[in-house]
Structure formats: structure tokens, C-alpha cells
Write a protein that holds these residues in place. Structure first.
Motif, PDB file in Angstrom:
ATOM      1  N   ASP A  61      30.461  34.177  21.213  1.00  0.00           N
ATOM      2  CA  ASP A  61      30.828  34.868  19.974  1.00  0.00           C
ATOM      3  C   ASP A  61      32.266  34.471  19.594  1.00  0.00           C
ATOM      4  O   ASP A  61      33.031  35.269  19.077  1.00  0.00           O
ATOM      5  CB  ASP A  61      30.692  36.389  20.126  1.00  0.00           C
ATOM      6  CG  ASP A  61      30.769  37.106  18.779  1.00  0.00           C
ATOM      7  OD1 ASP A  61      30.587  36.442  17.726  1.00  0.00           O
ATOM      8  OD2 ASP A  61      31.041  38.325  18.775  1.00  0.00           O
ATOM      9  N   TYR A  64      35.210  36.738  20.748  1.00  0.00           N
ATOM     10  CA  TYR A  64      34.980  38.192  20.789  1.00  0.00           C
ATOM     11  C   TYR A  64      34.182  38.548  22.056  1.00  0.00           C
ATOM     12  O   TYR A  64      33.875  39.704  22.304  1.00  0.00           O
ATOM     13  CB  TYR A  64      34.291  38.689  19.509  1.00  0.00           C
ATOM     14  CG  TYR A  64      35.268  38.711  18.339  1.00  0.00           C
ATOM     15  CD1 TYR A  64      36.066  39.828  18.095  1.00  0.00           C
ATOM     16  CD2 TYR A  64      35.434  37.609  17.526  1.00  0.00           C
ATOM     17  CE1 TYR A  64      36.988  39.850  17.057  1.00  0.00           C
ATOM     18  CE2 TYR A  64      36.350  37.602  16.484  1.00  0.00           C
ATOM     19  CZ  TYR A  64      37.125  38.728  16.257  1.00  0.00           C
ATOM     20  OH  TYR A  64      38.048  38.732  15.228  1.00  0.00           O
ATOM     21  N   HIS A 104      33.491  45.724  24.299  1.00  0.00           N
ATOM     22  CA  HIS A 104      32.620  44.940  25.169  1.00  0.00           C
ATOM     23  C   HIS A 104      33.381  43.754  25.739  1.00  0.00           C
ATOM     24  O   HIS A 104      34.425  43.361  25.216  1.00  0.00           O
ATOM     25  CB  HIS A 104      31.394  44.438  24.394  1.00  0.00           C
ATOM     26  CG  HIS A 104      31.731  43.836  23.065  1.00  0.00           C
ATOM     27  ND1 HIS A 104      31.816  44.577  21.900  1.00  0.00           N
ATOM     28  CD2 HIS A 104      32.057  42.570  22.713  1.00  0.00           C
ATOM     29  CE1 HIS A 104      32.164  43.788  20.896  1.00  0.00           C
ATOM     30  NE2 HIS A 104      32.322  42.565  21.358  1.00  0.00           N
ATOM     31  N   PHE A 165      26.579  44.699  20.128  1.00  0.00           N
ATOM     32  CA  PHE A 165      26.630  43.508  19.269  1.00  0.00           C
ATOM     33  C   PHE A 165      25.647  42.485  19.828  1.00  0.00           C
ATOM     34  O   PHE A 165      24.442  42.705  19.779  1.00  0.00           O
ATOM     35  CB  PHE A 165      28.092  43.017  19.181  1.00  0.00           C
ATOM     36  CG  PHE A 165      28.353  42.253  17.926  1.00  0.00           C
ATOM     37  CD1 PHE A 165      28.462  42.892  16.700  1.00  0.00           C
ATOM     38  CD2 PHE A 165      28.462  40.876  17.946  1.00  0.00           C
ATOM     39  CE1 PHE A 165      28.668  42.178  15.524  1.00  0.00           C
ATOM     40  CE2 PHE A 165      28.669  40.149  16.788  1.00  0.00           C
ATOM     41  CZ  PHE A 165      28.770  40.802  15.573  1.00  0.00           C
ATOM     42  N   MET A 202      35.812  47.024  16.471  1.00  0.00           N
ATOM     43  CA  MET A 202      34.741  48.016  16.597  1.00  0.00           C
ATOM     44  C   MET A 202      35.219  49.338  17.213  1.00  0.00           C
ATOM     45  O   MET A 202      34.602  49.865  18.125  1.00  0.00           O
ATOM     46  CB  MET A 202      33.592  47.431  17.417  1.00  0.00           C
ATOM     47  CG  MET A 202      32.899  46.276  16.698  1.00  0.00           C
ATOM     48  SD  MET A 202      31.639  45.404  17.654  1.00  0.00           S
ATOM     49  CE  MET A 202      30.354  46.614  17.872  1.00  0.00           C
ATOM     50  N   GLU A 256      39.074  48.405  13.304  1.00  0.00           N
ATOM     51  CA  GLU A 256      37.920  47.973  12.503  1.00  0.00           C
ATOM     52  C   GLU A 256      36.871  49.088  12.525  1.00  0.00           C
ATOM     53  O   GLU A 256      36.402  49.486  13.591  1.00  0.00           O
ATOM     54  CB  GLU A 256      37.320  46.691  13.081  1.00  0.00           C
ATOM     55  CG  GLU A 256      36.181  46.176  12.228  1.00  0.00           C
ATOM     56  CD  GLU A 256      35.226  45.254  12.984  1.00  0.00           C
ATOM     57  OE1 GLU A 256      34.612  44.400  12.329  1.00  0.00           O
ATOM     58  OE2 GLU A 256      35.080  45.401  14.215  1.00  0.00           O
ATOM     59  N   ARG A 378      27.841  33.552  10.321  1.00  0.00           N
ATOM     60  CA  ARG A 378      29.147  33.635   9.670  1.00  0.00           C
ATOM     61  C   ARG A 378      29.895  32.306   9.634  1.00  0.00           C
ATOM     62  O   ARG A 378      31.041  32.236   9.208  1.00  0.00           O
ATOM     63  CB  ARG A 378      29.982  34.710  10.387  1.00  0.00           C
ATOM     64  CG  ARG A 378      29.334  36.084  10.290  1.00  0.00           C
ATOM     65  CD  ARG A 378      29.815  37.022  11.374  1.00  0.00           C
ATOM     66  NE  ARG A 378      29.369  36.577  12.690  1.00  0.00           N
ATOM     67  CZ  ARG A 378      29.713  37.158  13.836  1.00  0.00           C
ATOM     68  NH1 ARG A 378      30.494  38.207  13.830  1.00  0.00           N
ATOM     69  NH2 ARG A 378      29.264  36.691  14.990  1.00  0.00           N
TER      70      ARG A 378
HETATM   71  C1  NOJ Z   1      33.582  42.510  14.850  1.00  0.00           C
HETATM   72  C2  NOJ Z   1      34.257  41.178  14.728  1.00  0.00           C
HETATM   73  O1  NOJ Z   1      34.984  41.130  13.543  1.00  0.00           O
HETATM   74  C3  NOJ Z   1      33.156  40.151  14.814  1.00  0.00           C
HETATM   75  O2  NOJ Z   1      33.580  38.871  14.471  1.00  0.00           O
HETATM   76  C4  NOJ Z   1      32.637  40.169  16.211  1.00  0.00           C
HETATM   77  O3  NOJ Z   1      31.585  39.225  16.334  1.00  0.00           O
HETATM   78  C5  NOJ Z   1      32.109  41.568  16.530  1.00  0.00           C
HETATM   79  N1  NOJ Z   1      33.021  42.615  16.142  1.00  0.00           N
HETATM   80  C6  NOJ Z   1      31.853  41.706  17.998  1.00  0.00           C
HETATM   81  O4  NOJ Z   1      33.052  41.737  18.690  1.00  0.00           O
END
Ligand code: NOJ
Length: 517
Positions: A61, A64, A104, A165, A202, A256, A378
Motif C-alpha cells: 500500500d 501505508y 494498522h 483497509f 484513519m 484523517e 488511485r
Molecule cells: C488512508 C490513506 O490516505 C490511504 O492512502 C491509505 O491507503 C489508507 N488510509 C490505509 O492506510
């Protein structure tokens, strides 16, 4: 809280480190690359950069998914490069905000590798494990943000683990004191190294229903979830994070919130004494129309707790590019709003160039979300920054991890700096006007009456006044200034045209915005 803290007046610029500047020609941006481009950010008028995660990660990810909260991924450089970035940024008066991901870790983090060893492992309780239902299925009906169940069965130890996620990102158990202490110690590590703020990923997921009850409505969305996120206990967690941040002078924490265009929910996350700054994503999802925006701004302003400081954002690494959502003329108007509304503006790298989504050929898709939910990937908004128009776009001399995109290459910094009417010069000028105007930096906001397709508001502080007028319509609009709009000296148009100061009315072109300051 003081009205004079730096982040209230700052323009914050989000950098997606993989895509900003590659200094090693491996096709991936890095910290030394960012250092090379600090002069550009200074020229643009940026006060703070927020870096998406730079920690060691298998990159499923793209950072992340963390395997070490206190390191730098070798693809991005080293801790020394990081220290260099802090030192060079600070020397230029640019602050540095790091992204932290407390909800996470990566499934390859040593903590999770231990945790999954057995049900009696000392780290078992660091993650969220539950027995299968009688039929062998997941423990409840919670869904992952990226689609499908939020639970995956771990064959090794016979239980399901929670991942809000992606499955490669198991949720930490924030009810464990050890987890809280371990993450706090990582935050101290970076704050002690000179980081000026933290963007917390998150934040609304940091407490789950203690009894793991099903969501009553199985077709819930993350705006309506009652059990999986947004639990009352999150407030305590926020309080603890803020206490860590405040152990260091002059730092900021930004959270966020999912989905952050719900006013009531967003403002509920300000935390005690409004110390956490919950992202306001209102401008990301609303119809780009005067009436909808007016109603939103009004509701947001009215709902803010007394001490709370607002913020606005137009784009980020999870959302289609601003210019693809609104078109180029709409993006120019959006820039005017972002930089003249009351609150801290967050600008996503490349939006100042009007970059658009890039179509990614299927064999070059990188984002794992795309495989789970086609169309949700994305990558299109995360493509490399075009510095000039030649091959590699000045981003890399190697093969870029995502294509730059032929059209975006023509929108390079070099091209736009030579064009007075470019999007980049619009941002450059608006940021400069903002910095010179006490009203824009710290003044009150009042919405003013205007024709239905026009949004007009006044910002004021003492003798300083600024009036923003934005025409959302495809037609010209005549706008009459109210009597009180007398304290301005200069006129600025988003369409780079000269307007003279005359009378009390203006004829705005289609999609034109003007700033009187
Ligand atoms: C929100 C982040 O902005 C996003 O890019 C990420 O994949 C998820 N959280 C998981 O951490």
C-alpha cells in the motif's frame, strides 16, 4: 489556544514521495530528491510539507503498510537523508509534517509475524483476532474500506484478523496498553528529530466496538457505520496522541476522518480544546456549485467549536485529480477558494500545475485497491511531477514507477513558470496575496448576498479586508458590491486579466473569480 501558531497561517503542501523527485534514477522519488526541489516550494510560497509515509514497507500500500515505525525505507533514502531534509527545510522556513499510520501495520511487520505465531503469543493481543463463526465465516459483517469483509482467516493460528483497509494491513489493537506505548514511542522518535507535525491516518478507526457487534444495517457505508469506526473511545486515543505531540513546542496533529465531508462528524473530532485538526474534505466531494458550497461553508463555520481552526483541501493521493474532477477553469476557481477561505489550505502536489488523472495501462497498474475494486485504484492521481517537458520530465532519468502522462508533461513547472496566465502562476500569485493580507490569514468570514450562481464572501480583520467573488456559471454575471466592501485596494482575476477599480459592480466572465484585497 493562541491565534498565532504557525500552522494556522501556513499553506501546507502534500508530497507523495514516490512521485516528487527521483535523485537515484531508480524511477521512484526519494528524500534527497525532495531536498533538490525545496527551492521551488519556497518560490511557490509553501510553509509546510506533509510527506506521505517514508517508513520501511513492502509497499503493498505504498508505505501505508509499515514494517518499522522508526526507520526510512531504503528506496526513499536513510535517516541521515531525513535529517538533511529537516535541516534544509527549516533553513528555508519550511516545516515538515510526517504521515503516521497507527491503525494498522504491514502484515510483514515483526509484531504481526509474532502475533500470528499462536493464540498464546505475547504479541497476540497487539492485533484484533477473533474466532470464526460457527459456519467458519468471518466473526461479523464489518467491511474493509477497499471492499469485501474486513476479516481474513489466518490458517496458521485458526482465527480471523481484522483489516479495515487491505488484507496486507492488519489493524492494531488500540485497547492494548503495549500497542499504545509502542506507537507513542515512535511518535516521540520523530518529534524529537525535529518533525513539526503529524498527519494521522484513519484516526476514526482507532477504536472498535468492544463487543464486535454486527453493523445493524449490513449495507452500511463508512458514513453510517455504528460499530466499526467512530466509537466514543476514540476521543481518549486522540487525547493521548495530542499529549505526545504537545510534549514538544509548536507542533500540530492533523487527523484523517472518514468521510470528512460530513460536517457534524468532522467537527466532532477536534478533540479536547480543539487540538487535533480533523481534515475537512468538503470541497472534495460536493457538487462544485455556488449554492452547495455556500451551504457547506455556512454549516462548517457554524458547527466549529469555539476554539477550533478550520481547514480546506482540494485533493490528495486517494482522490481523482482536482483538474479531472472540475476541469481547468473550475480548478482555477477552486484555487481561489482554497486560498481565500478561512482556515489552513492543504494543497496536493501537482494540483498547482492543473495535473490531470493519467490513464494507467493495465500492465502498469500498481495500486492493490484496483485489483479488489476495479475503477477504485488511485494510481491515476499519483503520477510523477513534471518538472520539464522532455523525456523523464525532470523527475527521473530511469523508468518512472508510473507514467508521467503526455498531457501532464506539457504542464511542467518549467513551461508554466514562463506563462503569466498559467495555473502555476495563479497559485503563486494567490499565495503571495494571501501572505500579505491579515484578513485572509486570520480574519473573520462572512458570506455575502450574490446572484445564485455566484459565491461571494468577505474576510476582515481590523482595517484589512478581502472580498472573494466566484462565478460558477457558464455565463457572465454582474455582481454589485455591498456597501461594506470598501476596504480593498487591488483586484486580482483568476483569468489573468486586468480589471480596473471602478464603481461598485463587476462583470465576471464565465468561471471567473476575483479577489479584492
Ligand atoms: C488512508 C490513506 O490516505 C490511504 O492512502 C491509505 O491507503 C489508507 N488510509 C490505509 O492506510
Amino acid at each position: 489556544m493562541s491565534t498565532d501558531v504557525w500552522w494556522k497561517k501556513a499553506v501546507v503542501y502534500q508530497i507523495y514521495p514516490r512521485s516528487f523527485q527521483d535523485s537515484t534514477n531508480d524511477g521512484v522519488g526519494d528524500l534527497a530528491g525532495i531536498v533538490q526541489r525545496l527551492d521551488y516550494l519556497k518560490w511557490l510560497g509553501i510553509d509546510a510539507i506533509w510527506l506521505s509515509p517514508i517508513y520501511p514497507s513492502p509497499m503493498q500500500d505504498f508505505g501505508y503498510d509499515i514494517t518499522d515505525y522508526t526507520g526510512v525505507d531504503p528506496r526513499f533514502g536513510s535517516l541521515q537523508d531525513f535529517d538533511q531534509l529537516i535541516a534544509r527545510s527549516h533553513a528555508l522556513g519550511i516545516r515538515v509534517i510526517l504521515d503516521v499510520v497507527p491503525n494498522h501495520t504491514s502484515s510483514e511487520h515483526p509484531w504481526f509475524l509474532s502475533s500470528r505465531q499462536s493464540q498464546t503469543n505475547p504479541k497476540r493481543n497487539w492485533y484484533v483476532w477473533r474466532d470464526p463463526k460457527a459456519d467458519g465465516g468471518p466473526p461479523n459483517n464489518w467491511r474493509s474500506v477497499t471492499g469485501g469483509s474486513a476479516w481474513s482467516l489466518d490458517e496458521l493460528s485458526g482465527q480471523y484478523y481484522l483489516h479495515s483497509f487491505l488484507p496486507c494491513g492488519p489493524d492494531l489493537n488500540w485497547r492494548s496498553a503495549d500497542v499504545r506505548a509502542a506507537v507513542a514511542s515512535a511518535l516521540h522518535f520523530w518529534l524529537g528529530r525535529g518533525v513539526d507535525g503529524l498527519r494521522i491516518d484513519m484516526v476514526d478507526f482507532l477504536a472498535k466496538d468492544a463487543r464486535f457487534r454486527d453493523e445493524a444495517d449490513a449495507s452500511y457505508t463508512f458514513a453510517t457505520a455504528q460499530r466499526h469506526l467512530n466509537q466514543p473511545e476514540v476521543a481518549q486515543t486522540i487525547e493521548e496522541i495530542c499529549q505526545v505531540v504537545e510534549a514538544y513546542p509548536d507542533r500540530v496533529a492533523i487527523g484523517e476522518i472518514n468521510p470528512g465531508s460530513n460536517v457534524a462528524r468532522t467537527v466532532s473530532y477536534y478533540g479536547k480544546e480543539s487540538r487535533l485538526q480533523p481534515f475537512n474534505f468538503g470541497l472534495l466531494g460536493l457538487p462544485f456549485e455556488a449554492a452547495a458550497l455556500k451551504a457547506y461553508i455556512q454549516a462548517y463555520e457554524a458547527a466549529l467549536p469555539a476554539e477550533a481552526w478550520p481547514n480546506y483541501t482540494l485533493g490528495n493521493h486517494d482522490t481523482p485529480r482536482l483538474a479531472s474532477r472540475l476541469g481547468q477553469p473550475g480548478s482555477r476557481l477552486a484555487a481561489l477558494l482554497l486560498l481565500t477561505l478561512r482556515g489552513t489550505p492543504y494543497l496536493y502536489y501537482g494540483d498547482e500545475l492543473g495535473l490531470e488523472n493519467v490513464v494507467i495501462p493495465s500492465d502498469q497498474i500498481q495500486d492493490a485497491w484496483e485489483a479488489r475494486q476495479p475503477g477504485k485504484g488511485r494510481d491515476p492521481c499519483r503520477t510523477p511531477m513534471p518538472w520539464h517537458s522532455e523525456s523523464g520530465a525532470g523527475f527521473t532519468q530511469g523508468e518512472a514507477w508510473l507514467p508521467v502522462g503526455a498531457q501532464n508533461r506539457q504542464r511542467s513547472v518549467e513551461c508554466q513558470q514562463q506563462d503569466e496566465a498559467s495555473m502555476l502562476m495563479l497559485y503563486h500569485r494567490l499565495i503571495a496575496l494571501r501572505k500579505r493580507s491579515p484578513a485572509l490569514l486570520s480574519g473573520s468570514l462572512q458570506l455575502l448576498n450574490a446572484p445564485s450562481e455566484v459565491l461571494m464572501y468577505e474576510r476582515a480583520l481590523g482595517d484589512s479586508q478581502a472580498i472573494t467573488i466566484a462565478n460558477f456559471s457558464k455565463a457572465s454575471q454582474k455582481v454589485v458590491l455591498p456597501d461594506k466592501a470598501r476596504g480593498w485596494q487591488s483586484i486580482f482575476s483568476t483569468q489573468a486579466r486586468e480589471l480596473s477599480k471602478s464603481g461598485d459592480s463587476f462583470e465576471l466572465l464565465p468561471h471567473e473569480g476575483i479577489l479584492l484585497s
